[in-house]
Design a protein around this motif. Sequence first.
Motif, PDB file in Angstrom:
ATOM      1  N   LEU A  55       0.814  -1.209   0.000  1.00 57.26           N
ATOM      2  CA  LEU A  55       0.000   0.000   0.000  1.00 57.26           C
ATOM      3  C   LEU A  55       0.852   1.265   0.000  1.00 57.26           C
ATOM      4  O   LEU A  55       0.515   2.258  -0.639  1.00 57.26           O
ATOM      5  N   ARG A  57       3.942   1.449  -1.095  1.00 58.07           N
ATOM      6  CA  ARG A  57       4.906   1.401  -2.200  1.00 58.07           C
ATOM      7  C   ARG A  57       6.352   1.422  -1.682  1.00 58.07           C
ATOM      8  O   ARG A  57       7.220   2.107  -2.231  1.00 58.07           O
ATOM      9  N   ARG A 141      -9.970   0.433  -1.313  1.00 55.86           N
ATOM     10  CA  ARG A 141      -8.586   0.503  -1.788  1.00 55.86           C
ATOM     11  C   ARG A 141      -8.054   1.935  -1.761  1.00 55.86           C
ATOM     12  O   ARG A 141      -6.942   2.192  -1.294  1.00 55.86           O
ATOM     13  N   TYR A 142      -8.839   2.879  -2.254  1.00 51.54           N
ATOM     14  CA  TYR A 142      -8.367   4.258  -2.319  1.00 51.54           C
ATOM     15  C   TYR A 142      -8.223   4.883  -0.937  1.00 51.54           C
ATOM     16  O   TYR A 142      -7.314   5.685  -0.707  1.00 51.54           O
ATOM     17  N   ARG A 145      -5.060   3.691   0.356  1.00 56.11           N
ATOM     18  CA  ARG A 145      -3.954   4.295  -0.379  1.00 56.11           C
ATOM     19  C   ARG A 145      -3.695   5.744   0.043  1.00 56.11           C
ATOM     20  O   ARG A 145      -2.716   6.351  -0.372  1.00 56.11           O
ATOM     21  N   ASN A 382      -6.666  -5.119  -6.720  1.00 54.42           N
ATOM     22  CA  ASN A 382      -5.638  -4.089  -6.604  1.00 54.42           C
ATOM     23  C   ASN A 382      -5.212  -3.569  -7.974  1.00 54.42           C
ATOM     24  O   ASN A 382      -5.011  -2.367  -8.163  1.00 54.42           O
ATOM     25  N   ASP A 386      -5.570   0.211  -9.199  1.00 62.23           N
ATOM     26  CA  ASP A 386      -4.359   0.949  -9.535  1.00 62.23           C
ATOM     27  C   ASP A 386      -4.411   1.519 -10.946  1.00 62.23           C
ATOM     28  O   ASP A 386      -3.930   2.621 -11.206  1.00 62.23           O
ATOM     29  N   GLU A 389      -6.699   4.401 -10.769  1.00 66.25           N
ATOM     30  CA  GLU A 389      -6.002   5.457 -10.034  1.00 66.25           C
ATOM     31  C   GLU A 389      -5.052   6.222 -10.958  1.00 66.25           C
ATOM     32  O   GLU A 389      -4.951   7.455 -10.889  1.00 66.25           O
TER      33      GLU A 389
END
Length: 399
Positions: A55, A57, A141-142, A145, A382, A386, A389
């Motif tokens: 998450l 990175r 997810r967002y 993130r 994911n 992504d 995103e």
Amino acid sequence: MDDQNTGYTQGIGSSDIGAYADSLAESLDRQMKVAFEPEERKSLRRFSSTEVAELLRVSPSNLRNRHKDGSFPEVHTDGRGHRFYSAEDIDELRSILARTGKNADAYRPGRREGDRLQVISVVNFKGGSSKTTATIHLAHRYALRGYRVLVLDLDPQASLTTFFGFRPELEFIEGGTIYDALRYEDQVPLSEVIQKTYFHKLDMVPAGLMLSEYETETANALARRVQPIFAERLALALEEVDSDYDIVLIDCPPQLGFLTLTALAASTGLLVTVVPGMLDIASMSQFLKLASETVKAVEEAIGRQVTWDLVKFLITRYEPSDGPQTQMAGYLRSILAGQVMTEPMLKSTAISDAGMTQQTIYEVDPSQFIRKTIDRASTSVNSVADELEQAIQMAWGRR
């Protein structure tokens, strides 16, 4: 000859249907309370070091070293010394990385000065295309993130609302839904119906059956020339909370009525979900044609053009081993080229089993699933999130 002698019954009436609904509501309420004991509300699990590294990175070794050198605070550990992080912990680590990391902006993915709020409507002409499933997974997810996310349930069936642990038929009988912020009389500010959720950085606006009244009321309002018209009501409502969020996700009803048109007119982007089958693609084609014609009429009514930063088609319930599905997915890509997302959302027992308990793969305990199954589902979701995103970031002029 009476009914008793002929063997005929009196038939099933509206009162019987109402009794069925009451029985189901009472049973579901008991089940919901058992599922969310002791707090009777949903809560979010902690995440493993591997999940958190993905998450943020960063590499797992970097994460471990940061704890060792004291630049990261300690978090919950289990009996074996494995670290587990709450969503709030993850957010704190992200803030530290933004202050101390080499590429600080990489850890601040949300809006910057001059970026407009991204409002993404998830749409389809028919049910069963995983529209709500896609919406809730993207929202989770967002938020994880680091984005500030608002979810709007614009479907009177309120499936998304139920996903958050609410019982719309019991909790919002007197109001408190998106309908209150859209209706033509006694309209309330959107902020008054926004619900804080158990999910860090994620708020939502619930729906309920009263929302179906919006369709009839809008037709009457158009006849009476009530202002602002339906196509402007959600956009104006969102202006009040514009600075509070980075992304708004709207779960639209599975038909092109006034509710969906209201969402389309307020959106900066569209995500069209489609199952790769001939009938589903044909239905989507009809939806797009009707939407195009209807939006043109909306544009004339509001005196401006409706445009979107992005329009993406998401293939859902995809089974790579299914020959006909693979063929239809290829057909769709050949027709719509770059508008079809590279990553499909796979059909997964992990996703469907989690949905049975009104959860996403980000909420369920991974140990309750076969490792290969949950990993496959997580990778799929994911990857979809992504890719979208990245499109959002591009709309902000980045990447």
